[in-house]
Design a protein around this motif. Structure first.
Motif, mmCIF file in Angstrom:
data_model
loop_
_atom_site.group_PDB
_atom_site.id
_atom_site.type_symbol
_atom_site.label_atom_id
_atom_site.label_comp_id
_atom_site.label_asym_id
_atom_site.label_seq_id
_atom_site.Cartn_x
_atom_site.Cartn_y
_atom_site.Cartn_z
ATOM 1 N N HIS A 1 46.971 36.060 43.924
ATOM 2 C CA HIS A 1 47.074 34.977 42.939
ATOM 3 C C HIS A 1 48.073 33.887 43.334
ATOM 4 C CE1 HIS A 1 44.149 36.322 40.132
ATOM 5 N NE2 HIS A 1 44.826 37.363 39.693
ATOM 6 N N THR B 1 45.540 44.112 46.987
ATOM 7 C CA THR B 1 44.092 44.090 47.190
ATOM 8 C C THR B 1 43.752 44.206 48.670
ATOM 9 O OG1 THR B 1 43.874 41.698 47.524
ATOM 10 C CG2 THR B 1 44.018 42.486 45.239
ATOM 11 N N THR C 1 34.754 44.643 36.713
ATOM 12 C CA THR C 1 33.768 43.565 36.635
ATOM 13 C C THR C 1 33.471 43.208 35.191
ATOM 14 O OG1 THR C 1 32.787 44.275 38.735
ATOM 15 C CG2 THR C 1 31.436 42.873 37.313
ATOM 16 N N TYR D 1 36.607 41.028 34.262
ATOM 17 C CA TYR D 1 36.871 39.795 34.996
ATOM 18 C C TYR D 1 35.618 39.022 35.401
ATOM 19 C CZ TYR D 1 41.469 41.991 35.544
ATOM 20 O OH TYR D 1 42.677 42.597 35.314
ATOM 21 N N ALA E 1 31.967 37.382 39.969
ATOM 22 C CA ALA E 1 32.452 36.374 40.914
ATOM 23 C C ALA E 1 33.951 36.514 41.159
ATOM 24 C CB ALA E 1 32.123 34.973 40.401
ATOM 25 N N GLU E 2 34.706 36.794 40.094
ATOM 26 C CA GLU E 2 36.151 36.940 40.238
ATOM 27 C C GLU E 2 36.503 38.191 41.033
ATOM 28 O OE1 GLU E 2 40.232 36.403 40.056
ATOM 29 O OE2 GLU E 2 38.563 35.006 39.787
ATOM 30 N N ALA F 1 34.731 39.540 43.444
ATOM 31 C CA ALA F 1 34.470 39.238 44.850
ATOM 32 C C ALA F 1 35.545 38.321 45.418
ATOM 33 C CB ALA F 1 33.093 38.605 44.998
ATOM 34 N N ARG F 2 35.957 37.324 44.652
ATOM 35 C CA ARG F 2 36.921 36.344 45.136
ATOM 36 C C ARG F 2 38.312 36.951 45.295
ATOM 37 N NH1 ARG F 2 40.843 32.923 43.484
ATOM 38 N NH2 ARG F 2 40.815 33.755 41.365
ATOM 39 N N SER F 3 38.737 37.738 44.317
ATOM 40 C CA SER F 3 40.121 38.226 44.293
ATOM 41 C C SER F 3 40.317 39.578 44.968
ATOM 42 C CB SER F 3 40.613 38.329 42.846
ATOM 43 O OG SER F 3 40.757 37.046 42.278
ATOM 44 N N TYR F 4 39.262 40.409 45.011
ATOM 45 C CA TYR F 4 39.450 41.782 45.481
ATOM 46 C C TYR F 4 38.617 42.146 46.690
ATOM 47 C CZ TYR F 4 41.507 42.025 40.831
ATOM 48 O OH TYR F 4 42.275 41.789 39.719
ATOM 49 N N GLY F 5 37.538 41.419 46.933
ATOM 50 C CA GLY F 5 36.676 41.764 48.049
ATOM 51 C C GLY F 5 35.854 43.005 47.771
#
Length: 319
Positions: free
Chosen positions: A23, A46, A116, A119, A122-123, A125-129
């Motif tokens: 973040h 992460t 999921t 959050y 999409a979030e 995938a973006r923040s945690y992979g």
């Protein structure tokens, strides 16, 4: 030993705080404990923080097979999302996981599904992979009071529910400090003033239980710790004062929740109440940040804390 990277801080006594980069700077820490050439990680951040953890290890001149343990305080993704990926680089390490969280480290599908739902896909995938599991043979479940040895340095794990039922904290007798995950709240460095750090409870969904959290905080304080190693963020001292403040705030959050349990658009009402609470505390402490900047830093906590309080209220009503 090479100089530590800019995102790592040597705290002394064999402890390094590593900013995982989640973040924003100084938001999410993992810790590396080193003793007689052996090492342990407490929390991982992460997947995207794993290269930083390995870089800190290399800077200390330690091989990857020098790591004996990876210890997530609990399995929320900002603390444990990178454990599986990290373990792939640490051939001798065991993951020491709370018994309620171990299955989620082995098979993270339910954990990812739950995150999921909170959050959004999409979030995540973006923040945690892409979260990967840990080989079951490399997972060791903790039990309350259990002590593991890091090259002769005892690390004791105690069960600390309240934020999550799969939460344990790690006591380092050497420094008289706990690695607290989220049990001892959050303390962002941007809010430090002449009065010292500000600590606030985190009530994120879905297992916030205020009575059990109070008991866990009191149990931590009973050790008379000299410091706490927070995931969010860093080492804090003046622990008894901070603990008393944390418990007072917890009582106020419970009162806010019960006062608004039947409010129309309860989530929005809880968010407004939490926003007012935090702004009032910041002002009373002499914080020089404006309201917009304060809420930019605390906005995510306001939303998640409101959600967690609502889940607790619904669970209490159904009991």
């Amino acid at each position: 030993m090479a100089a530590l990277p800019s995102f790592a801080q040597d705290l002394g006594d064999g402890i390094v705080a590593i900013d995982t980069g989640f973040h924003r700077p100084l938001f999410d820490a993992a810790y590396l404990v080193v003793e007689n050439g052996r090492a342990a990680f407490v929390d991982s951040g992460t997947n995207f923080g794993v290269p930083r953890l390995l870089a800190a290890l290399e800077a200390l001149g330690l091989a990857r097979d020098a790591v004996d343990y990876v210890i997530p305080t609990h399995v929320h993704l900002d603390h444990a999302g990178g454990v599986g990926l990290l373990m792939r680089s640490l051939p001798r390490a065991k993951a020491i996981v709370h018994p309620r969280g171990a299955r989620h480290m082995i098979d993270p599908s339910a954990l990812v599904a739950g995150a999921t739902a909170v959050y959004g896909e999409a979030e995540i995938a973006r923040s945690y992979g892409s979260i990967v599991g840990v080989d079951a043979a490399r997972v060791r479940e903790s039990c309350d009071g259990m002590t593991i040895e890091l090259a002769g340095r005892p690390l004791q794990l105690i069960d600390t529910p309240g934020h999550a039922r799969h939460h344990h904290c790690v006591w380092d007798a050497r420094t008289k400090g706990f690695f607290t995950g989220d049990t001892f709240g959050l303390s962002y460095r941007e809010f430090d003033t002449a009065q010292g750090p500000w600590l606030l409870p985190t009530t994120t969904p879905v297992q916030f239980e205020p009575d059990r959290l109070r008991e866990s905080v009191q149990r931590l304080l009973s050790y008379r710790p000299e410091c706490m190693y927070l995931t969010h963020y860093g080492r804090v001292r003046d622990v008894q004062r901070l603990g008393a403040s944390l418990l007072e705030q917890l009582d106020r959050l419970v009162a806010i929740g019960r006062a608004l349990k039947s409010a129309p658009d309860r989530h929005a009402a809880l968010e407004r109440a939490l926003r007012d609470e935090y702004l009032a505390i910041a002002a009373a402490r002499g914080c020089r940040l404006g309201e917009d900047e304060t809420m930019q830093l605390l906005g995510m906590d306001v939303t998640l804390n409101a959600q967690g309080i609502a889940v607790w209220l619904d669970r209490e009503a159904a009991a």
